[in-house]
Design an enzyme around this catalytic site. Structure first.
Site, PDB file in Angstrom:
ATOM      1  N   MET A 161      39.843  54.152  42.411  1.00  0.00           N
ATOM      2  CA  MET A 161      38.854  53.168  43.026  1.00  0.00           C
ATOM      3  C   MET A 161      38.847  53.452  44.242  1.00  0.00           C
ATOM      4  SD  MET A 161      38.833  49.128  42.483  1.00  0.00           S
ATOM      5  CE  MET A 161      40.993  49.083  42.759  1.00  0.00           C
ATOM      6  N   ARG A 294      43.646  43.212  39.736  1.00  0.00           N
ATOM      7  CA  ARG A 294      44.480  41.823  40.368  1.00  0.00           C
ATOM      8  C   ARG A 294      45.237  41.227  39.526  1.00  0.00           C
ATOM      9  NH1 ARG A 294      38.780  39.559  43.667  1.00  0.00           N
ATOM     10  NH2 ARG A 294      39.352  40.764  45.410  1.00  0.00           N
ATOM     11  N   TYR A 421      47.475  44.728  48.456  1.00  0.00           N
ATOM     12  CA  TYR A 421      46.213  45.600  47.807  1.00  0.00           C
ATOM     13  C   TYR A 421      45.477  44.865  46.815  1.00  0.00           C
ATOM     14  CZ  TYR A 421      49.631  48.068  44.659  1.00  0.00           C
ATOM     15  OH  TYR A 421      50.753  48.204  43.765  1.00  0.00           O
ATOM     16  N   GLU A 422      44.553  45.204  46.389  1.00  0.00           N
ATOM     17  CA  GLU A 422      43.661  44.589  45.333  1.00  0.00           C
ATOM     18  C   GLU A 422      43.081  43.219  45.723  1.00  0.00           C
ATOM     19  OE1 GLU A 422      42.267  46.453  43.584  1.00  0.00           O
ATOM     20  OE2 GLU A 422      43.746  47.953  43.897  1.00  0.00           O
ATOM     21  N   GLY A 423      42.946  43.070  47.241  1.00  0.00           N
ATOM     22  CA  GLY A 423      42.555  41.688  47.918  1.00  0.00           C
ATOM     23  C   GLY A 423      43.972  40.945  48.160  1.00  0.00           C
TER      24      GLY A 423
END
Length: 561
Positions: A161, A294, A421-423
């Site tokens: 990604m 997430r 990571y991932e928000g």
């Protein structure tokens, strides 16, 4: 210390603490029979115990490295990944049409947890591939699906990604990577991306990048972003890796943890790409992958917590200091905190996965809202728990925890990336009090109604504190939806999310105690959580409703003084 997969806990949560039986009762997941689920859990536990667990330390001590433009992974990773691929573990929930097993996300979630407990660095590779598979299933053309999905699902190729750029982190709309249309329907992708997990490696024959880029004359911000498939090697007419694409790894990051996972800076110089989904709709497609990731990262947090707990418990039962240290009250407090919070985080993650599965199977908007509400809570709380429990694990070891050879510190070093990571967890909390409350709190109130109805039906000494805590949380939700100042909401969003998770943890511990039907180990653990950890919710909610004025009262000069 050998890792032991917590199969009994997964089985117990599926049967007693979540609505997993409802998932199995749907037509969509009818194949997920109890016997099949049991076989999958046992098989996943074995491969994590026997194949992945021995790689945890090796991946830490022998990091991935870049040699003459080629990324070499840690010793043993290639052979272990081949076993994961051969066993069908790469994309358990992928659609059967392209070779997947079509299993519920709940099954994938517990597999991801076990992989994180044992070899989190290697487990990141299938985790990103899972997310890419889901994004392609929802948004790609039939031609792209036919070319890429069987290879990704089978573990012949892997996925990445590509969002972040040096100037565009959480503000994805600031990205500058360009996509120039060509006459043959492809696009020339040019730009640089950073923090690309497994951006290159020697595990498989191809690496498939999903890259966010901007078309000429595209609108500014996130409304002008498109998504492209950009493979390392361009597939030939037979779908096999052909000529090398115009992309390369510039460097690998030197990180605090997850050393075995190559985190790449990727450079695209007119690389050939194919549009995935519609022009300027790339964020919608990428959010499919991000939401998948997430929950998966939340499972990583639980996995780090479980691994750290098992490591600390083994040390505490063996270490002698005025008797075994496991017999000291403060060590017992630490171990019970680790165990109780790990169970709460695991239960939240599984219940989030079940909500996703039910929405997939039924398309019921209530399940969709439940999944959306639980996703930021599962991601943020579980990863915070992973860090907290890993830190406590070091404390249980005492001075030896600070010594690398014991392996205790690696759990914390590896876990520390998961709240980022991932928000980031701050963004998850802002999402919870912002976007997830745009329904006027309806989804939250519906969940609180269930918690309170359950507690009222029990009416024992464990249920009363859970009911009271959920009522306090209800009042906080009412305050949130009435508060028009978003800065005030955001100022208390992190403690609000943690308070919500605390109440959910109390609810799930209560369910576990009732299912046990007696004063057994689960009831004793629930009693500890409800008496000692659940009360934190009150202080957290006081913080959550304090507004933002005091946060901005100090000037920048005063902050620096």
């Amino acid at each position: 210390m050998p890792y032991r997969a917590p199969i009994n806990d997964f089985r117990f949560i599926f049967e007693n603490v979540s609505e997993f039986s409802q998932v199995q009762a749907t037509d969509r997941f009818a194949d997920a029979t109890p016997d099949m689920v049991e076989a999958i859990l046992e098989g996943a536990g074995r491969i994590c115990e026997d194949v992945l667990a021995p790689l945890r330390r090796a991946g830490d001590l022998q990091p991935a490295r870049l040699e003459n433009g080629v990324v070499r992974t840690s010793d043993g990773f290639k052979e272990a990944f081949a076993q994961l691929a051969e066993g069908g573990w790469i994309a358990l929930s992928a659609g059967q049409e392209h070779g997947g097993m079509g299993l519920p996300i709940a099954i994938t979630t517990v597999f991801n947890e076990m992989a994180a407990s044992t070899a989190m660095s290697l487990g990141l590779c299938p985790l990103l591939t899972q997310g890419q598979v889901e994004a392609l299933e929802h948004h790609a053309s039939d031609e792209i699906k036919a070319t890429y999905l069987p290879k990704l699902i089978g573990g012949e190729w892997t996925g990445t990604m590509n969002l972040t750029e040096p100037q565009a982190g959480s503000d994805v709309g600031a990205l500058k990577t360009k996509a120039e249309p060509r006459d043959d329907g492809t696009y020339a992708i040019s730009g640089q991306k950073i923090y690309i997990t497994f951006g290159d490696h020697d595990l498989t024959e191809n690496v498939c990048h999903l890259v966010l880029a901007r078309l000429p004359d595209a609108p500014a911000g996130t409304k002008g972003i498109s998504l492209f498939m950009v493979p390392k090697f361009i597939p030939d007419a037979e779908g096999k890796p052909g000529v090398a694409n115009n992309l390369k790894v510039v460097s690998l990051e030197h990180k605090m943890g997850i050393h075995g996972s190559p985190t790449a800076v990727m450079q695209y110089d007119g690389a050939t790409g194919w549009l995935v989904g519609e022009e300027n709709k790339g964020m919608a497609a990428m959010f499919t992958m991000m939401n998948n990731a997430r929950l998966a990262v939340g499972a990583q947090g639980v996995g780090c917590a479980e691994g750290a707990y098992q490591h600390a418990l083994a040390y505490a039962t063996d270490r002698q200091q005025m008797g075994r240290i496991v017999d000291h009250a403060d060590v017992r407090r630490m171990l019970l905190t680790m165990k109780a919070d790990t169970f709460a985080a695991r239960a939240i993650a599984v219940n989030c996965a079940v909500a996703i599965d039910m929405e997939t199977a039924t398309h019921d908007p209530d399940w969709k809202a439940r999944a959306a509400l639980l996703t930021p809570i599962a991601k943020a709380f579980a990863t915070d728990v992973g860090c907290d429990v890993a830190s406590i694990g070091i404390q249980v070891h005492g001075g030896m925890g600070y010594v690398e050879e014991t392996g205790a510190a690696q759990f914390l070093r590896d876990a520390r990336i998961t709240p980022i990571y991932e928000g980031t967890n701050g963004i998850q909390a802002m999402d919870l009090v912002g976007r997830k409350m745009m329904d006027g709190g309806e989804a939250a109130f519906r969940l609180l109604d269930e918690i309170q109805a359950h507690a009222e039906s029990v009416r024992n000494d464990l249920a009363e504190p859970v009911w009271q805590a959920s009522e306090t949380l209800r009042e906080a939700v009412e305050w949130l939806v009435a508060e028009g100042d978003m800065r005030a909401r955001f100022a208390g969003s992190v403690p609000f999310l943690r308070a919500f998770a605390r109440v959910l943890g109390g609810h799930y511990h209560l369910r576990a105690a009732l299912a046990e039907q007696g004063e057994g180990a689960r009831t004793k653990l629930a009693r500890f959580y409800i008496a000692r950890l659940l009360p934190e919710h009150a202080a957290l909610l006081t913080h959550a409703m304090s507004g933002a004025d005091d946060l901005f009262a100090l000037s920048e000069d005063e902050l620096a003084a």
